[in-house]
Design a protein around this motif. Structure first.
Motif, mmCIF file in Angstrom:
data_model
loop_
_atom_site.group_PDB
_atom_site.id
_atom_site.type_symbol
_atom_site.label_atom_id
_atom_site.label_comp_id
_atom_site.label_asym_id
_atom_site.label_seq_id
_atom_site.Cartn_x
_atom_site.Cartn_y
_atom_site.Cartn_z
ATOM 1 N N ARG A 10 0.828 -1.208 0.000
ATOM 2 C CA ARG A 10 0.000 0.000 0.000
ATOM 3 C C ARG A 10 0.863 1.259 0.000
ATOM 4 O O ARG A 10 0.580 2.217 -0.719
ATOM 5 C CB ARG A 10 -0.954 -0.007 1.182
ATOM 6 C CG ARG A 10 -1.896 1.190 1.156
ATOM 7 C CD ARG A 10 -3.049 1.055 2.097
ATOM 8 N NE ARG A 10 -3.947 0.048 1.555
ATOM 9 C CZ ARG A 10 -4.755 -0.692 2.289
ATOM 10 N NH1 ARG A 10 -4.791 -0.550 3.583
ATOM 11 N NH2 ARG A 10 -5.537 -1.584 1.736
ATOM 12 N N THR A 14 1.063 3.907 -3.038
ATOM 13 C CA THR A 14 0.730 5.314 -2.781
ATOM 14 C C THR A 14 1.827 6.227 -3.307
ATOM 15 O O THR A 14 1.544 7.237 -3.965
ATOM 16 C CB THR A 14 0.510 5.554 -1.275
ATOM 17 O OG1 THR A 14 -0.565 4.718 -0.830
ATOM 18 C CG2 THR A 14 0.191 7.000 -0.973
ATOM 19 N N THR A 89 -6.206 2.091 -2.014
ATOM 20 C CA THR A 89 -7.396 2.193 -1.167
ATOM 21 C C THR A 89 -7.738 0.893 -0.474
ATOM 22 O O THR A 89 -8.284 0.908 0.622
ATOM 23 C CB THR A 89 -8.619 2.640 -1.977
ATOM 24 O OG1 THR A 89 -8.947 1.618 -2.912
ATOM 25 C CG2 THR A 89 -8.368 3.950 -2.684
ATOM 26 N N ARG A 91 -10.115 -0.811 -1.148
ATOM 27 C CA ARG A 91 -11.566 -0.980 -1.227
ATOM 28 C C ARG A 91 -12.097 -1.038 -2.651
ATOM 29 O O ARG A 91 -13.175 -1.547 -2.864
ATOM 30 C CB ARG A 91 -12.267 0.156 -0.495
ATOM 31 C CG ARG A 91 -12.134 0.041 1.008
ATOM 32 C CD ARG A 91 -12.882 1.141 1.661
ATOM 33 N NE ARG A 91 -11.869 2.086 2.118
ATOM 34 C CZ ARG A 91 -12.101 3.293 2.516
ATOM 35 N NH1 ARG A 91 -13.304 3.761 2.504
ATOM 36 N NH2 ARG A 91 -11.129 4.074 2.921
#
Length: 151
Positions: A10, A14, A89, A91
């Protein structure tokens, strides 16, 4: 201190997304010799598929390289977003979810390009950019799909 694999992915995604977004903003507003044309009226195209059809049907009237850059370029530069956004995210696991997030963002950028006269607003650019996001998302999902089919 041990950082889990998911947290590491992650964070890396990012960082890549931030750097790539900055590059894309540069390309959209300053790159490729773009200059503000304040003496000219704002340009826009609101008819879906008009510009795409124009490039596909231009034939010998327009160099193939120009057509490819305008069609495939608008797809290709957004593929990384389809790969990186779900990783950032955690998600966004559907193409529809990506579209709900992406369409307002790219629409705002297209409007800004037009208002600053660094380009034009073209609904076909939004469609091609979305195709790029979905292509990246599909590439991201491809190993999962292939693994399920082998079982």
């Amino acid at each position: 201190m041990f950082i889990s694999y998911k947290v590491w992915i992650r964070r890396a995604a990012t960082a890549c997304l931030i750097v790539y977004s900055a590059c894309l903003l540069y390309w959209m507003f300053l790159g490729f010799g773009r200059t503000a044309r304040y003496s000219q009226p704002m340009q826009y195209s609101l008819v879906p598929l008009r510009t795409i059809w124009y490039y596909l049907s231009a034939g010998g009237k327009m160099p193939l390289s120009v057509r490819l850059v305008n069609l495939l370029g608008n797809v290709a530069v957004f593929i990384p977003f389809g790969i990186l956004m779900p990783a950032v995210t955690g998600r966004l696991r559907s193409a529809a979810g990506l579209a709900v997030l992406f369409i307002p963002c790219i629409t705002a950028l297209e409007i800004l390009q037009m208002l600053l006269r660094a380009g034009s607003f073209d609904v076909d650019d939004i469609l091609l950019n979305l195709l790029g996001v979905w292509t990246g998302f599909g590439l991201l999902r491809l190993p999962c799909i292939m693994k399920r089919r082998r079982l």
